[in-house]
Scaffold this motif. Structure first.
Motif, PDB file in Angstrom:
ATOM      1  N   LEU A   1      -1.835  10.874  -3.630  1.00  0.00           N
ATOM      2  CA  LEU A   1      -2.285  11.127  -2.263  1.00  0.00           C
ATOM      3  C   LEU A   1      -2.913   9.877  -1.661  1.00  0.00           C
ATOM      4  O   LEU A   1      -2.718   9.570  -0.479  1.00  0.00           O
ATOM      5  N   GLU A   2      -3.671   9.158  -2.478  1.00  0.00           N
ATOM      6  CA  GLU A   2      -4.271   7.907  -1.984  1.00  0.00           C
ATOM      7  C   GLU A   2      -3.191   6.897  -1.616  1.00  0.00           C
ATOM      8  O   GLU A   2      -3.250   6.247  -0.564  1.00  0.00           O
ATOM      9  N   LYS A   3      -2.154   6.787  -2.494  1.00  0.00           N
ATOM     10  CA  LYS A   3      -1.062   5.849  -2.224  1.00  0.00           C
ATOM     11  C   LYS A   3      -0.291   6.260  -0.964  1.00  0.00           C
ATOM     12  O   LYS A   3       0.103   5.415  -0.158  1.00  0.00           O
ATOM     13  N   GLU A   4      -0.097   7.596  -0.808  1.00  0.00           N
ATOM     14  CA  GLU A   4       0.631   8.094   0.361  1.00  0.00           C
ATOM     15  C   GLU A   4      -0.106   7.763   1.647  1.00  0.00           C
ATOM     16  O   GLU A   4       0.490   7.350   2.653  1.00  0.00           O
ATOM     17  N   THR A   5      -1.431   7.865   1.630  1.00  0.00           N
ATOM     18  CA  THR A   5      -2.241   7.552   2.807  1.00  0.00           C
ATOM     19  C   THR A   5      -2.126   6.078   3.166  1.00  0.00           C
ATOM     20  O   THR A   5      -1.948   5.704   4.331  1.00  0.00           O
ATOM     21  N   LEU A   6      -2.194   5.251   2.136  1.00  0.00           N
ATOM     22  CA  LEU A   6      -2.080   3.808   2.369  1.00  0.00           C
ATOM     23  C   LEU A   6      -0.698   3.451   2.912  1.00  0.00           C
ATOM     24  O   LEU A   6      -0.563   2.664   3.855  1.00  0.00           O
ATOM     25  N   LEU A   7       0.322   4.027   2.298  1.00  0.00           N
ATOM     26  CA  LEU A   7       1.685   3.727   2.724  1.00  0.00           C
ATOM     27  C   LEU A   7       1.936   4.207   4.150  1.00  0.00           C
ATOM     28  O   LEU A   7       2.590   3.527   4.948  1.00  0.00           O
ATOM     29  N   PHE A   8       1.422   5.376   4.528  1.00  0.00           N
ATOM     30  CA  PHE A   8       1.599   5.926   5.871  1.00  0.00           C
ATOM     31  C   PHE A   8       0.988   5.010   6.917  1.00  0.00           C
ATOM     32  O   PHE A   8       1.598   4.710   7.948  1.00  0.00           O
ATOM     33  N   SER A   9      -0.229   4.550   6.616  1.00  0.00           N
ATOM     34  CA  SER A   9      -0.897   3.646   7.563  1.00  0.00           C
ATOM     35  C   SER A   9      -0.157   2.318   7.660  1.00  0.00           C
ATOM     36  O   SER A   9      -0.040   1.730   8.738  1.00  0.00           O
TER      37      SER A   9
END
Length: 759
Positions: free
Chosen positions: A88-96
């Motif tokens: 989830l942390e990686k997904e947030t970073l990638l989305f931004s």
């Protein structure tokens, strides 16, 4: 029983975990009341101790493994939770990161989209220019070919240009389409005019068109100077004109008659045939339009005959000179049919213009229909014109015209029926003096009526649609029903003289019509109409599934209703005749019924057996009626008549003469002689074994004429047995099959020649 109870109790105790009871039962089972079985206690204790140890070990193992499994499961769950949080942390970073990149790249995308749109527009312009360039190149080539007088190559190039036009049909570039079409049209006109001029010159040298008698034309053709060169030029120009066919179809709108005529779709007539037809079209329009003396609305045969003459005059030339050219270039066109099809369009236009002017003039309209039908018949039979091509029948099938035609057919058919029935020779056969031909003894009115129906069939059988043919079929069925009603009315006037000539003629007419309709039902044309009717009825759901099934399986026919009504009328008339004759016979048989059979001399007392004098009126009346009706009725009707009469006569003699009297030996012999030597032979001319139609009389004579011994034995058998098969077998041995055992007993009791000591 005690053991079963103990077993059930033991099972129950185990299930309810009642340990003391279980132990008690176990000891009772293993030791019981036998003291010697105490020796087993040592082994039992060892076995139970061993089982106890195994159970304890299993319990310990399970109790130690369960916590480990739970611990592992908890650990796995914890690890999964951590991994999910990391994702989830990686997904947030990638989305931004992606959002940031899209924001940065958006200006580039906008600029790139503009460039791509410009490139696509340039490509479209380039493609547009290529098409124009290609068209201009082809146009230049055609111009160059024409400048060097290379017409064949120019025509071939025009074909390529026309094919480009066809490819661009779905394009939305209206200006490009207009440019291509106008270019094709420009060069097509130039080439067509040039080739047409040369082609017409060749045709003129061949004295085309051939409007005179065929023989002089052939002689004239053979005298043309340089004939081979002329025909060579004809072939060259014909082939070049054929190349213009593609562009001609693009540019020429085919002439179409209004949709109400429902003409089948047909391609444009090939260009060289069009040119060949031009002088004939001019002649046709000159003579058969406007105020010309040859354009007479009451004389349709003038232009119809003219067209047939043109087709016939040019057939040989088309077959021998034009068809080989078409075959050589691989065309599937038939030259003669193409020529006929083009001329037919002139006829259809003329008919469509003339029919509204004479629709309500009965004589003119009927004359037109007659001439058109004759024209169609000759066109198809002599010149092989296919029924699938546009024809005059399509014009006659137009709703208003067709209904008028149907009305006229009905009107004139009814008038014809009136005249045929009022004719003095209506009930006389045309072939009465010719025995071989006059088997059906058909009166003139019936034969004329069926000829009328046959003519109507010939007139409508070439109609293009099944629905129109079915309407004519309904007209025919109505006419049959009307004629049946008229016959019934005439028959009722003759009922009092049911054996007279006219009554018999009516019966012959009814039989003939029913027979012919039954034959027509198996005709291919009417079977096709039956199939068409089946499809119509299936769509409208007007019939039950059973009736539809009967029609589909050909168990019934389109004429079944009519045939059934005629058969009913025929049977009714035959019944009247049989009743009339039977009444006369009964009157003539009154003396015979009063004969004293009980007191007649035996056969041994007579020198020669002779016919009973009281039977003479009966037999004379029967003979005279048979001879009269044999001459007046056809064979099939007379056969039904005498068989119906014999059936009634057999029962009458059996009931009114035999069962109503007692018979001595002489009476029985006399009866048998009258029947077998006099009555039965009257019918020997009509069948080989007439006695088989008098079953009651024949078998009664057998019983009455049995010798005394056989009669006594038969009586004993019939009285002593209660089993019907035995009695039937005994009767069958004597040749008795119709009479029941009870009937035979009655007949035996009618005999008086029993011995005094008998039963």
């Amino acid at each position: 029983m005690a053991a079963l109870v103990r077993k059930e109790q033991t099972n129950h105790d185990v299930d309810t975990c009642d340990i003391p009871s279980y132990v008690s039962e176990f000891v009772e089972k293993e030791v019981g009341n036998d003291l010697k079985s105490l020796e087993k206690l040592g082994k039992l204790i060892e076995q139970l101790t061993e089982n106890k140890a195994q159970l304890e070990e299993q319990v310990l193992t399970i109790s130690s493994e369960v916590p480990k499994r739970i611990q592992n499961a908890l650990k796995n769950a914890e690890d999964s939770k951590k991994f999910l949080s990391h994702l989830l942390e990686k997904e947030t970073l990638l989305f931004s990161s992606i959002n940031s990149h899209l924001l940065t790249a958006q200006p580039w995308m906008d600029d790139l989209g503009v460039l791509i749109s410009q490139i696509e527009e340039i490509e479209r312009h380039l493609a547009y220019l290529k098409w124009i360039s290609q068209i201009e190149e082809l146009s230049d080539n055609i111009q160059q070919y024409l400048m060097t007088n290379n017409v064949p190559e120019a025509a071939t190039t025009l074909v390529s240009m026309a094919q480009l036009d066809i490819k661009l049909q779905e394009s939305s570039c209206s200006h490009l389409l207009s440019f291509v079409r106008s270019t094709v049209k420009f060069w097509h006109k130039i080439l067509k005019d040039k080739l047409t001029c040369d082609f017409e010159e060749i045709l003129t040298q061949l004295h085309w068109p051939f409007v005179g008698p065929p023989q002089p034309q052939n002689v004239g053709l053979s005298k043309i100077a340089g004939t081979s060169e002329v025909y060579s030029n004809l072939e060259t120009l014909f082939c070049q004109l054929l190349k213009l066919q593609t562009s001609d179809e693009l540019l020429t709108e085919p002439k179409q008659l209004p949709e109400k005529y429902s003409l089948p779709a047909s391609p444009l007539v090939i260009l060289p045939i069009q040119i060949m037809l031009t002088p004939l079209q001019k002649r046709f329009r000159y003579h058969f339009s406007g105020n010309r003396q040859t354009n007479v609305i009451s004389k349709p045969e003038w232009y119809l005959t003219q067209v047939l003459m043109w087709i016939g005059n040019h057939a040989t030339f088309l077959d021998e000179k034009i068809q080989p050219i078409l075959d050589k270039v691989g065309s599937s066109v038939n030259a003669r049919l193409e020529f006929s099809r083009a001329l037919m369009m002139l006829v259809l236009e003329k008919l469509a213009a003339d029919i509204p002017c004479l629709l309500y003039d009965d004589n003119l309209f009927c004359h037109l229909v007659d001439e058109v039908l004759l024209f169609e018949r000759e066109l198809q039979s002599v010149h092989g014109y296919p029924s699938a091509f546009p024809s005059c029948m399509h014009i006659l099938s137009e709703e208003t015209c067709f209904q008028r035609w149907l009305t006229m057919e009905r009107k004139f058919a009814l008038q014809k029926m009136d005249s045929m029935l009022s004719s003095e020779a209506a009930w006389v056969s045309q072939y009465k003096d010719i025995t071989d031909v006059d088997e059906m003894k058909v009166p003139d009115c019936a034969e004329t009526f069926m000829t009328l129906l046959l003519v109507i069939t010939d007139r409508y059988k070439n109609l293009p649609t099944a629905s129109r043919r079915l309407q004519f079929l309904e007209l025919q069925k109505d006419l049959v029903d009307d004629f049946r009603i008229r016959l019934t009315q005439v028959m009722k006037e003759e009922t009092r003289a049911s054996l007279a000539f006219r009554y018999c003629a009516i019966l012959n007419a009814v039989n003939y019509i029913a027979t012919v309709l039954a034959d027509w039902a198996d005709n291919v044309f009417f079977l096709q109409l039956q199939q068409a009717a089946l499809e119509v009825l299936a769509e409208s759901k007007a019939l039950s599934k059973l009736q539809l099934g009967q029609l589909a399986s050909m168990e019934s026919s389109v004429f079944d209703d009519m045939i059934n009504l005629l058969e009913r009328l025929k049977l009714d008339m035959l019944t009247r005749q049989v009743d009339h004759v039977f009444r006369d016979i009964k009157d003539a048989a009154k003396l015979y019924t009063k004969e004293r059979w009980l007191s007649l001399p035996s056969q041994s007392e007579q020198a020669v057996m002779s016919l009973s004098s009281s039977a003479c009126p009966l037999l004379l009346s029967l003979r005279d009626h048979l001879l009269q009706l044999e001459q007046q009725l056809c064979y099939s009707l007379f056969k039904i008549f005498w068989q119906m009469l014999v059936e009634k006569l057999d029962v009458y003699i059996y009931q009114e003469i035999i069962l109503a009297n007692y018979f001595n030996e002489g009476g029985a012999a006399q009866l048998q002689f009258d029947m077998t030597r006099n009555l039965f032979p009257l019918f020997s001319h009509y069948c080989k074994r007439p006695e088989n139609y008098f079953k009651h009389v024949k078998e009664a004579c057998i019983v009455l004429n049995l010798n005394v011994g056989s009669a006594l034995l038969l009586k004993d058998v019939l009285q002593s047995t209660t089993e019907e098969p035995t009695a039937t077998a005994a009767l069958n041995e004597l040749g008795i099959y119709k009479l029941a055992p009870q009937d035979v007993e009655i007949l035996l009791n009618l005999r008086t020649n029993w011995p005094n000591t008998g039963k």
